[in-house]
Scaffold this motif. Structure first.
Motif, PDB file in Angstrom:
ATOM      1  N   MET A   1      64.672  32.375  31.822  1.00 22.78           N
ATOM      2  CA  MET A   1      65.721  32.710  31.176  1.00 22.78           C
ATOM      3  C   MET A   1      66.563  33.544  29.772  1.00 22.78           C
ATOM      4  N   ARG A   2      66.330  34.541  29.735  1.00 19.79           N
ATOM      5  CA  ARG A   2      67.020  35.053  27.989  1.00 19.79           C
ATOM      6  C   ARG A   2      68.203  34.273  27.524  1.00 19.79           C
ATOM      7  N   ASN A   3      68.644  33.917  28.177  1.00 21.25           N
ATOM      8  CA  ASN A   3      70.116  33.232  27.737  1.00 21.25           C
ATOM      9  C   ASN A   3      70.455  32.110  28.345  1.00 21.25           C
ATOM     10  N   ALA A   4      70.081  30.731  28.130  1.00 21.51           N
ATOM     11  CA  ALA A   4      70.327  29.782  28.470  1.00 21.51           C
ATOM     12  C   ALA A   4      71.689  29.162  28.555  1.00 21.51           C
ATOM     13  N   GLN A   5      72.672  29.817  27.832  1.00 20.98           N
ATOM     14  CA  GLN A   5      74.143  29.051  27.065  1.00 20.98           C
ATOM     15  C   GLN A   5      74.360  28.227  27.913  1.00 20.98           C
ATOM     16  N   TRP A   6      74.845  29.866  29.680  1.00 26.41           N
ATOM     17  CA  TRP A   6      75.579  29.777  30.445  1.00 26.41           C
ATOM     18  C   TRP A   6      75.300  28.202  30.975  1.00 26.41           C
ATOM     19  N   TYR A   9      77.385  25.378  29.928  1.00 27.77           N
ATOM     20  CA  TYR A   9      78.336  25.030  30.015  1.00 27.77           C
ATOM     21  C   TYR A   9      78.401  24.565  30.897  1.00 27.77           C
TER      22      TYR A   9
END
Length: 143
Positions: A1-6, A9
């Motif tokens: 995963m490039r961006n696990a910010q989701w 959230y």
């Protein structure tokens, strides 16, 4: 995963959803369910518009696509109907049973995501979905 910010959230969403159920059950005890839903909706409305204005996003209102706005409005109507039903259910039912039944919306969401977006469900995800459905039915039957 490039961006696990989701993912952060999503976890926060689950925590806040749990708090929603517990706090609503306590608050709705002597309040008519539709009135409780209206109060809750008013709070959500103030917070959402506050964020929009504080970030300067209200300027984008003129540029919105009418088709997209229609679907957002339809989503809002569905949310309202869901919340009205949910508040009535938790006021008159058992939270530990109402919440899992409410979360069976995952079945409808997955079906629609397959039909509308052509999203595929892996064998593992399908097995997990079956376990969730089975667990919810067991909780409901033996409540």
């Amino acid at each position: 995963m490039r961006n696990a910010q989701w993912l952060i959230y999503a976890v926060c969403s689950a925590v806040f959803a749990a708090l929603t159920s517990i706090l609503a059950k306590i608050g709705i005890e002597n309040v008519e369910s539709n009135l409780g839903t209206a109060i809750r909706t008013g709070v959500v409305l103030i917070i959402a518009w506050g964020i929009v204005f504080s970030k300067g996003k209200h300027k984008q209102l003129k540029q919105l696509n009418k088709r997209e706005v229609l679907y957002i409005i339809l989503s809002g109507l569905a949310t309202g109907a869901s919340w009205l039903c949910y508040y009535y259910a938790i006021q008159n039912g058992i939270v530990s049973v109402v919440v899992p039944i409410d979360k069976l919306s995952i079945v409808v969401s997955i079906a629609f995501s397959y039909i509308v977006f052509k999203e595929k469900l892996s064998a593992k995800a399908f097995a997990g979905l079956c376990l969730m459905i089975s667990g919810t039915l067991l909780m409901t039957i033996w409540a």
